[in-house]
Each structure stands twice: as structure tokens, then as C-alpha cells.
Design a protein around this motif. Sequence first.
Motif, PDB file in Angstrom:
ATOM      1  N   PHE A  40       0.887  -1.192   0.121  1.00 62.69           N
ATOM      2  CA  PHE A  40       0.048   0.176   0.280  1.00 62.69           C
ATOM      3  C   PHE A  40       0.828   1.111   0.002  1.00 62.69           C
ATOM      4  CE2 PHE A  40       0.702  -1.475   4.282  1.00 62.69           C
ATOM      5  CZ  PHE A  40       0.630  -0.389   5.063  1.00 62.69           C
ATOM      6  N   TYR A  41       0.188   2.399  -0.023  1.00 60.36           N
ATOM      7  CA  TYR A  41       1.303   3.580  -0.486  1.00 60.36           C
ATOM      8  C   TYR A  41       0.778   4.617   0.711  1.00 60.36           C
ATOM      9  CZ  TYR A  41       1.887   0.895  -4.793  1.00 60.36           C
ATOM     10  OH  TYR A  41       2.090  -0.086  -5.667  1.00 60.36           O
ATOM     11  N   VAL A  42       1.872   5.025   1.433  1.00 61.32           N
ATOM     12  CA  VAL A  42       1.853   6.360   2.171  1.00 61.32           C
ATOM     13  C   VAL A  42       1.787   7.377   1.199  1.00 61.32           C
ATOM     14  CG1 VAL A  42       2.592   7.377   4.015  1.00 61.32           C
ATOM     15  CG2 VAL A  42       2.735   5.035   3.920  1.00 61.32           C
ATOM     16  N   ILE A  43       0.761   8.399   1.328  1.00 63.20           N
ATOM     17  CA  ILE A  43       0.789   9.722   0.752  1.00 63.20           C
ATOM     18  C   ILE A  43       0.788  10.900   1.374  1.00 63.20           C
ATOM     19  CG2 ILE A  43      -0.513   8.685  -1.307  1.00 63.20           C
ATOM     20  CD1 ILE A  43      -3.008  10.197  -0.161  1.00 63.20           C
TER      21      ILE A  43
ATOM     22  N   LEU B 178       2.671   3.225  13.479  1.00 57.88           N
ATOM     23  CA  LEU B 178       2.021   4.336  13.804  1.00 57.88           C
ATOM     24  C   LEU B 178       1.617   4.438  15.305  1.00 57.88           C
ATOM     25  CD1 LEU B 178       0.569   6.572  12.230  1.00 57.88           C
ATOM     26  CD2 LEU B 178      -1.673   5.107  12.686  1.00 57.88           C
ATOM     27  N   LEU B 179       2.410   5.299  15.935  1.00 58.43           N
ATOM     28  CA  LEU B 179       2.290   5.623  17.420  1.00 58.43           C
ATOM     29  C   LEU B 179       1.357   6.688  17.863  1.00 58.43           C
ATOM     30  CD1 LEU B 179       4.429   4.114  19.507  1.00 58.43           C
ATOM     31  CD2 LEU B 179       4.933   4.136  16.871  1.00 58.43           C
ATOM     32  N   VAL B 180       1.174   6.685  19.147  1.00 58.08           N
ATOM     33  CA  VAL B 180       0.059   7.608  19.565  1.00 58.08           C
ATOM     34  C   VAL B 180       0.247   9.053  19.183  1.00 58.08           C
ATOM     35  CG1 VAL B 180      -1.327   8.277  21.840  1.00 58.08           C
ATOM     36  CG2 VAL B 180      -0.128   5.970  21.640  1.00 58.08           C
ATOM     37  N   GLY B 181      -1.134   9.498  18.553  1.00 59.27           N
ATOM     38  CA  GLY B 181      -1.221  10.673  17.977  1.00 59.27           C
ATOM     39  C   GLY B 181      -0.634  11.156  16.553  1.00 59.27           C
ATOM     40  N   GLU B 182       0.038  10.159  15.958  1.00 62.90           N
ATOM     41  CA  GLU B 182       0.487  10.260  14.491  1.00 62.90           C
ATOM     42  C   GLU B 182      -0.929   9.973  13.757  1.00 62.90           C
ATOM     43  OE1 GLU B 182       4.853   8.966  13.822  1.00 62.90           O
ATOM     44  OE2 GLU B 182       3.662   7.482  14.725  1.00 62.90           O
ATOM     45  N   ARG B 183      -0.958  10.551  12.716  1.00 66.34           N
ATOM     46  CA  ARG B 183      -1.803  10.314  11.502  1.00 66.34           C
ATOM     47  C   ARG B 183      -1.053  10.040  10.207  1.00 66.34           C
ATOM     48  NH1 ARG B 183      -0.918  14.055  14.237  1.00 66.34           N
ATOM     49  NH2 ARG B 183      -1.514  15.912  12.536  1.00 66.34           N
ATOM     50  N   VAL B 184      -1.678   8.892   9.507  1.00 64.80           N
ATOM     51  CA  VAL B 184      -1.067   8.641   8.171  1.00 64.80           C
ATOM     52  C   VAL B 184      -2.351   8.776   7.088  1.00 64.80           C
ATOM     53  CG1 VAL B 184      -0.939   6.422   8.494  1.00 64.80           C
ATOM     54  CG2 VAL B 184       0.586   7.395   7.009  1.00 64.80           C
ATOM     55  N   GLU B 185      -2.004   8.952   5.823  1.00 64.82           N
ATOM     56  CA  GLU B 185      -2.864   8.648   4.869  1.00 64.82           C
ATOM     57  C   GLU B 185      -2.285   7.679   3.877  1.00 64.82           C
ATOM     58  OE1 GLU B 185      -4.608  12.303   2.854  1.00 64.82           O
ATOM     59  OE2 GLU B 185      -4.564  13.566   4.831  1.00 64.82           O
ATOM     60  N   ILE B 186      -3.294   6.474   3.637  1.00 69.48           N
ATOM     61  CA  ILE B 186      -2.629   5.617   2.655  1.00 69.48           C
ATOM     62  C   ILE B 186      -3.549   5.535   1.591  1.00 69.48           C
ATOM     63  CG2 ILE B 186      -1.330   4.709   4.646  1.00 69.48           C
ATOM     64  CD1 ILE B 186      -3.496   2.160   4.396  1.00 69.48           C
TER      65      ILE B 186
ATOM     66  N   THR C 105      -8.249   4.537 -10.211  1.00 72.20           N
ATOM     67  CA  THR C 105      -7.795   3.189 -10.442  1.00 72.20           C
ATOM     68  C   THR C 105      -6.267   3.075 -10.521  1.00 72.20           C
ATOM     69  OG1 THR C 105      -8.135   3.613 -12.664  1.00 72.20           O
ATOM     70  CG2 THR C 105      -9.850   2.692 -11.698  1.00 72.20           C
ATOM     71  N   SER C 106      -5.572   4.102 -10.275  1.00 73.18           N
ATOM     72  CA  SER C 106      -4.226   4.247 -10.300  1.00 73.18           C
ATOM     73  C   SER C 106      -3.686   4.874  -9.097  1.00 73.18           C
ATOM     74  CB  SER C 106      -3.632   4.468 -11.603  1.00 73.18           C
ATOM     75  OG  SER C 106      -3.966   6.063 -12.169  1.00 73.18           O
ATOM     76  N   ILE C 107      -2.413   4.650  -8.739  1.00 75.50           N
ATOM     77  CA  ILE C 107      -1.674   5.588  -7.853  1.00 75.50           C
ATOM     78  C   ILE C 107      -0.891   6.648  -8.585  1.00 75.50           C
ATOM     79  CG2 ILE C 107       0.078   5.219  -5.930  1.00 75.50           C
ATOM     80  CD1 ILE C 107      -2.401   3.759  -5.295  1.00 75.50           C
ATOM     81  N   PRO C 108      -1.202   7.741  -8.345  1.00 67.35           N
ATOM     82  CA  PRO C 108      -0.052   8.755  -8.787  1.00 67.35           C
ATOM     83  C   PRO C 108       1.232   8.728  -8.664  1.00 67.35           C
ATOM     84  CG  PRO C 108      -1.294   9.687  -6.848  1.00 67.35           C
ATOM     85  CD  PRO C 108      -2.034   8.336  -6.953  1.00 67.35           C
TER      86      PRO C 108
END
Length: 579
Positions: free
Chosen positions: A253-256, A274-282, A344-347
Motif C-alpha cells: 500500500f502507499y503512504v501519501i 503508527l504511534l499514539v497521536g500520529e496520523r497517516v494517509e494511505i 484506479t491508479s496510484i499517482p
Amino acid sequence: MLAISNAKVCASRNSSKLSFFFILLLTLLSSTSDLWAQDYNTLHIPAALYGTNFNLTIIDTFKQILSGNQTITGGINDDFWGPTIFVNKGDTVHMNVLNKLNDSTTIHWHGMHLPAVMDGGPHQIIPPGTLWQPYWKITNNAATYWYHPHLHQMTQAQIIKGVGGFLIVRDTEEAALPLPRTYGIDDIPLVLTSRRYLSNNQFDLTNIYGDYMLTNGTPNAQVSLPAQVVRLRILNAEVERGYDLGFSDNRTFYVIANDGGLLDAPVAVTRLKLLVGERVEILVDLSKNSAGSSVNLQAFNGGQPFGFPGGEPATSGNLGSLLNNTTFTVLHVIVAAPTSGAITSIPKTLVKNTYWTDADVTNSRTITVTDQGPGTPFTFDHVGFVFNTINKTVPLGAIEKWTITNNNTFGHAFHIHDVEFKVVSRSSGSVANYEQGWKDVVYLPKSESVSFIAKFDDYSDAIHPYMYHCHFADHEDGGMMGQFVVEGSAGVKNAPLPEVSYTLFPNPALKKLFIQLEDPRVVVYYITITTINGRTVMMLPQPDLSNGIDISMLPSGSYIVKLMDKESKQITIRKFIKE
């Protein structure tokens, strides 16, 4: 011959029994699998709020989480967690935060760049029955932020109850990219946490690690996602547990995006801490999955290095949990038909970030994690949190390099208010590609130092501080927290301070109360409105008085206005009557 014959018969019968039990076992397993599938619960998607004015009511409430007794919870406009607030970069937003809890609280706008007096740290205490009205201009980049309580020594209990919510910033750069952004369909917020329950189904408010997973407040959560590229906005809102996230089929998967914005380009991973308070968009590509198939988002927390929060082997006790040192499911995903206009595709690329480097640094600081001093169980530099002690003073406009050293045998999550920073080094080696973007929380593994660079611009305030702390709620409540003020140049003040005198009109007032300052040089820093008996009912930091103060929600009666001016910080009192 008879003995042999009997042995053959017994063997035949035993074989038949074994075959029967084998078939029965397969049937039971199949049935159990079906039952497990039926045990999943539909993922709750928090309500979405859009605009520039937001009404947020913090409440004590109940939620049916387990069978039997309802669980006493806390929420914001809901029975657990709160609405997802969507704002646009460049807008000025106004928050009307009404505390209907039985306890005081605060609401911190985690990751937001804003004046300290609006920040919602331990100093901006909202008593029960009080309306707090902060406002600020959104200057943050498009990203996933959040809001949560920050009342000293009460943060853990209020977060466990479920008080908090997402705050999503959008901007023109993000809007121009081919990314999923249909909320609740292909753009899904996920708040990850866990709970331990007492025998009467109530949350154990003192426990560090929960025994059972809650995703968006949903146990055994399941969601249907379309067979296309989907976006997951993931927040670790635990007390202390970290997550090593991945999928049950080990897919890439892809971290953006990190805490504070998009990366320059997607980063391919199969695991993500991913630790407490962190955010990530995948981004997750489900386009090759057939409709009806499924895959699990999991925490691969078994076999983690010593010191990883939640990797402890104990299954009970304060540091124990049924989830500790195991792999467990965070979200069951069922693949559905694609939507119209599906991504349908990952940039290949995202945005072009410009980060500060060592050449830009105007000052460097070091902070060491310690286990001595007036703090339980950890401190910074042997000094625990003291409410009126300012630990650091930062010049306005400074670009600073902070190095946080964890000499302890346990990991921590370091968070700083007001600014987003760039992680520039780790003593254990290079910074992972997936954490190369803007951040406000950084993981400190045991025996490791981390350095970051941040710029402290726009807002200065010698009275109200910002915080830095471990984001483990129990460590924060125990005193693993410091505070800093950002100070501008004082300048030379030869002129005497203006006299603070004002009148209130109309008086009595029904809906709006106006303040007329006799000297236009006076700048209002804070207004507090109390009942005649001294109970706080409204808190207005740095209010814009041009349109008056909306008092329509106040019951009829007599009230006191306490006005603090910016220069002298003296409080001047006037009385008015609400019709």
C-alpha cells in the motif's frame, strides 16, 4: 483369529469414528467461520461538518458496545467520538465549544498552527456549562488533523471515554490531484484504539492497554469498500499502544501523507508503524479484487523489539492486554463494486515540499527523556510538568533544531504544539521514507535520538504557552510534559499604557452585547462572562467585538464581564443584565 477379527472390527469402528469426528470438525469450523463473519459490525463513519462556524457540544452519554449494560461514554455531538470537521486553507474558522460534561475539560486542535490562547492546552480550561469560542485562520496544509481533550491529569480518562474527532484541511494543491476524496465511500477516516471492560461493561479508565479493538468506536469493525483505489486516513488515538500496520495478504500500500501534509510522492510499504497521536494517509488498490472478496487491515504487533508500546508479553495487569504481542485485526474489508468515476491508479507524484535544513537553523536545543524528578513515571530533563513554569522561550521567527534523546528502555511518542516539523535524523540510521513529510508527532524508540527542524512564526504570546509532551496519555498526565512561549521583540515603550475603560450596551441586553472602549488603542486579549455568583459561562479569547457578543444562549439574569487587555493584562469588570 477371533482376537485379530475383533481388532479389525475395532480398528474399523475407530476409523469410522475418526472420519465422523473429522467431518464434524470441518462442519463446525465452517459454521464457526460463518458465525465469525456475522459477528462483524458495520464501521461507524463520523458525521461530516463543513463551513467556517462549528457547534461542538461535549457530552456525557451512553453507547451499546457490548451485549447487556450500556457503556458510559463521552462524545462530541454523538455518543462516542465526534464529527469530522472539514475546513479550507485560508478560511477563518470559529469554534463554539460547549462543555456539558460533569467535569472541566479542554479541546486541543492537534497539529493546528494557531495563537497559543486558542490552542486548547491545559491552560484553556472549559468549566462545566461553559461556552468557549476560539477562532483562527487556517494556514495548515491539506492533511488529517484531530481535536481532543488536554486537561492535565484527566486526559487519559476523557480520551478513553471517547471525546475527540477528526479535523481535515483541504487546499487547492490537494484538490488538483487524482486522489479519492468522497468521504465515507472511498475516503475513510479510521480512529484506532482499544478498551478493557469492567464486569458491568464500563470502560476501565485507568488501564493503559485495552483488551478489545475499537475502530471508530466500533468493535469487530467491517466496511465495504469499492474495487478501486481507496484512501484511508488513520489516527492512533490509543492511551499508549503502537500499531505496526499491514494487510493480511501482505499487499503493498502507499503512504501519501504524514501528520501535517502530503509527501512529495507516494511511498510503497507493506508495514507501517503508527504511534499514539500520529496520523497517516494511505492509498490501497482494491481494483484487482473481485466483488465479495475480503482482506483485513491488521496490527502485526507480535515479535516487536523490546520497548515497543503494546509489545509486552503480559496478558493481564496494568501493562498487560489480550492484544499485546499478537497480530490482530483492525478492520475487516469487504470489496464491493467500483463507483462511477473511480480512481484506479496510484499517482507518481503529489506536491513539492520545501523543508528547512541545518543551514537555516538559528538555534538548537536538546531534550532528554528521564525517569527522575517530579513526574510519574517519566520526565524531560529530570523536570516534571509544573503549571506555571515556562521551560523554553523561543524567539518569534526562529528556525530551531530540537534533538530528543530517549535513554530509557521504553519507547515514547514526542509531540509539539503549534508547529509542523521535518525529521532530519535518527541515531539508529536513516529516516524512513514514509515519515519524510511534515510531522507533529515522532516515535522515540528506546535508546534512540531523533532530531527535527521547525519554524516558530506568526504568533507570539508571553502569557499563554504551547506544550511539548509524550503523547501517551498516562505519561502526559503523570508530568512528562513541558511548555514554551514564543516571544516577539518587545520594542521600546515610551508612551504610557492606555486606560482600560469601557461601557456595555444595550444593558439590559437580549441577544447581542456590545462593548464600547473609551480609548481605541486598547486591544482586548480575553473576555470571560460569569454569573453573579462567579460561575463561568462564556470564554472569548482575543474576541472580534465589531459584531457584538452573542449572549442569546444565556438564561435571563445578572452577569459579570471580565475584560483583560493585551498590554497590561489587567482585568476590568462590568455588570450587565440578560433579559
